[in-house]
Design a protein around this motif. Sequence first.
Motif, short mmCIF file in Angstrom:
data_model
loop_
_atom_site.label_atom_id
_atom_site.label_comp_id
_atom_site.label_asym_id
_atom_site.label_seq_id
_atom_site.Cartn_x
_atom_site.Cartn_y
_atom_site.Cartn_z
N MET A 53 0.83 -1.28 -0.03
CA MET A 53 -0.15 -0.03 -0.11
C MET A 53 0.87 1.09 -0.03
SD MET A 53 -3.35 -0.69 2.63
CE MET A 53 -4.22 0.64 2.08
N SER A 54 0.22 2.50 0.11
CA SER A 54 1.01 3.76 0.00
C SER A 54 0.58 4.40 1.17
CB SER A 54 0.87 4.63 -1.14
OG SER A 54 1.15 3.89 -2.33
N ILE A 55 1.55 5.14 1.64
CA ILE A 55 1.21 6.04 3.02
C ILE A 55 0.47 7.28 2.42
CG2 ILE A 55 2.18 7.35 4.77
CD1 ILE A 55 4.37 5.24 5.20
N MET A 56 -0.52 7.44 2.99
CA MET A 56 -1.53 8.87 2.55
C MET A 56 -0.94 9.87 3.90
SD MET A 56 -5.33 9.40 1.98
CE MET A 56 -6.10 9.32 3.26
N GLY A 57 -0.01 10.63 3.50
CA GLY A 57 0.81 11.50 4.42
C GLY A 57 -0.07 12.62 4.75
N LYS A 58 0.26 13.65 5.49
CA LYS A 58 -0.26 14.95 5.90
C LYS A 58 -0.57 15.53 4.62
CE LYS A 58 0.84 18.83 8.91
NZ LYS A 58 1.82 19.27 9.99
N GLY A 59 -1.72 16.24 4.62
CA GLY A 59 -2.07 17.09 3.32
C GLY A 59 -2.23 16.29 2.10
N VAL A 60 -2.17 15.00 2.17
CA VAL A 60 -2.19 14.17 0.94
C VAL A 60 -3.75 14.04 0.59
CG1 VAL A 60 -1.59 12.01 -0.24
CG2 VAL A 60 0.10 13.14 1.14
N LYS A 61 -4.24 14.15 -0.60
CA LYS A 61 -5.54 13.69 -1.02
C LYS A 61 -5.55 12.52 -1.86
CE LYS A 61 -7.02 17.89 0.70
NZ LYS A 61 -5.71 18.43 1.25
N MET A 62 -6.56 11.79 -1.98
CA MET A 62 -6.91 10.77 -2.51
C MET A 62 -7.07 10.87 -4.08
SD MET A 62 -9.63 8.61 0.01
CE MET A 62 -9.29 7.06 -0.97
N HIS A 63 -6.03 11.74 -4.81
CA HIS A 63 -6.12 11.92 -6.09
C HIS A 63 -5.76 10.81 -7.09
CE1 HIS A 63 -1.69 12.39 -5.22
NE2 HIS A 63 -1.59 12.24 -6.32
N PRO A 64 -6.47 10.35 -8.13
CA PRO A 64 -6.20 9.23 -8.82
C PRO A 64 -5.08 9.43 -10.04
CG PRO A 64 -7.86 10.32 -9.75
CD PRO A 64 -7.73 10.98 -8.65
N TYR A 65 -4.20 8.49 -10.15
CA TYR A 65 -3.47 8.56 -11.32
C TYR A 65 -4.00 7.87 -12.45
CZ TYR A 65 0.56 9.37 -8.13
OH TYR A 65 1.36 9.95 -7.24
N PRO A 66 -3.76 8.16 -13.71
CA PRO A 66 -4.56 7.76 -15.00
C PRO A 66 -4.38 6.46 -15.23
CG PRO A 66 -2.65 8.92 -15.52
CD PRO A 66 -2.58 9.08 -14.27
N SER A 67 -5.50 5.79 -15.51
CA SER A 67 -5.68 4.32 -15.98
C SER A 67 -5.00 3.98 -17.20
CB SER A 67 -6.99 3.94 -16.04
OG SER A 67 -7.71 4.33 -14.92
N LYS A 68 -4.77 5.15 -18.01
CA LYS A 68 -4.01 4.84 -19.30
C LYS A 68 -2.99 5.82 -19.67
CE LYS A 68 -6.25 5.68 -23.06
NZ LYS A 68 -7.37 5.69 -24.16
N PRO A 69 -1.73 5.48 -20.26
CA PRO A 69 -0.66 6.53 -20.55
C PRO A 69 -1.30 7.32 -21.90
CG PRO A 69 -0.20 4.40 -21.11
CD PRO A 69 -1.46 4.30 -20.55
N GLU A 70 -0.72 8.76 -21.85
CA GLU A 70 -0.89 9.39 -23.23
C GLU A 70 0.06 8.98 -24.22
OE1 GLU A 70 -0.03 13.35 -21.90
OE2 GLU A 70 -1.57 13.52 -20.44
N SER A 71 1.24 8.49 -23.91
CA SER A 71 2.13 8.12 -25.04
C SER A 71 2.09 6.78 -25.78
CB SER A 71 3.61 8.27 -24.69
OG SER A 71 3.77 7.68 -23.37
#
Length: 494
Positions: free
Chosen positions: A433-451
């Motif tokens: 898992m990843s640590i959701m540290g101070k001030g970190v929001k649950m922002h998503p990374y993209p499901s598909k690359p642009e390139s």
Amino acid sequence: MKKVIIIGAGIAGLTAGVYARQSGFDVVIYEAHSIPGGASTSWKRKGYLFEGGMHWLTGSSPKTALHKLWREIGALDDNTSIYNRDPFFTFEDKGKMAFLYRDIDKLQSHLIELSPEDKKEIICLCRDLKKFMKVDMPITDIKNVKVKEKSAIPISKLISMIPAFFRMSFYSDQTVKEYAMRYKSPFLQDLFRNVVSDDNNATSMLFTLSTLAKGDGGYPSGGSLAMAGRIAKRFEALGGVIKYNSKVEKIMIKSGSATGIVFNGTEISADAVIITQDTLAAIDTLFDNPLKEPWADKMRSETKPMLNTFICLGIKEDLSNIHESMVFTSDTPVFCAGKEIKEISINNYATYEGYAPNGCTAITSIFPGDSYEWWKEQKIKGSYESEKQKLAENFIAVLAKKYPQTAGKVEVWDIATPLTYERYLNSYKGSWMSIMGKGVKMHPYPSKPESISNLYFAGHRLIIPGGLPVALETGRKSVQYLCRDTDMVFQGNV
């Protein structure tokens, strides 16, 4: 029928496999391990079953939006019983005990009894927990995808979540440790610091407690491996194929498009590839050159991996009179990866059918912390196995001091270090898992690359902090992108 290759038979990979098959794709999953489940796993040693992944499941309650998805992929069915232990967690220090009850009013009364001087802070916490109980992980469809059945958040549900949204910044802008220090009682400080680890922001603790309070967060019968097995069975019943002991070497890229994989030195073509191996590891290891996109660079620089050393004991003693999940303080420390630990956590499976021979008990313990480099150094020095032996003996002695009935009764022990997880999961530093540290929001990374076209990502790393719900949601979303790009109808059938 378009051919799709999925890398990894963890929960995200199995989820993507089920939805892709339901939506009409020819799907093959390549899994490096000999079993499904990825980080959601358990293993047997000399008749003992050790739960190494899931300790509770968000979405186990039929009242949640996630529950429908778990049933769609076969993780839960009519034959799966759910156990909601209560109290969920026990903390003990010098004979004084605190219980995390699921009922918020009962929890409030209990905490005030333990520390009357913290009454105001306790009432505030419990009031916020009731607000957070209204929050449910949203299940929606991506834009412009054709779906058999639309998924949307009811307006009434959104409105009910608003009070919690106003309080989220209060908790996200402080770590669990900082929040715990708001209490005057050192006992309550230690209690809250043991709900989730210190480095996470305090919303992690709020979401955990509120999940339990609304009757969710149960433990499905059979645990991690049984749940993964049910999803794999659903996938194979739909005509999908899983190739075990099959580690993918790299992704084939031609003219900016994913065209398949390289396995065992052979190129295997596909119309699309879904990567569900740990994204942080995959973007650096599965391509001729590490993937370079802004989101990938951000993931590399900002991810704080969550690691642990995991201890399992098989004890020839019935320990059903001991609390199921607890942390106790010990005058005698356990030394793990060069660090002194006096707060000892245990999960006790004495009452769980099939986890140990009759009259015996399976016990597990987690020592959190980034000990990857320490264990790696032991491996290089040749002291890796001897250090595991020392840790096991140290832990067994501390447990026997606390519970004398266990002395001389340990029949088997096993230790999984971050290097173990790295070997079996092919994950970054063995992180799950990843640590959701101070001030970190649950922002998503993209499901598909642009390139790169015809390439998709899914897995716990795409939304911090990760976990089973994220694996489920991103596995589903990757197939929605696949359907949109190929003009297919996304289908989910309970």
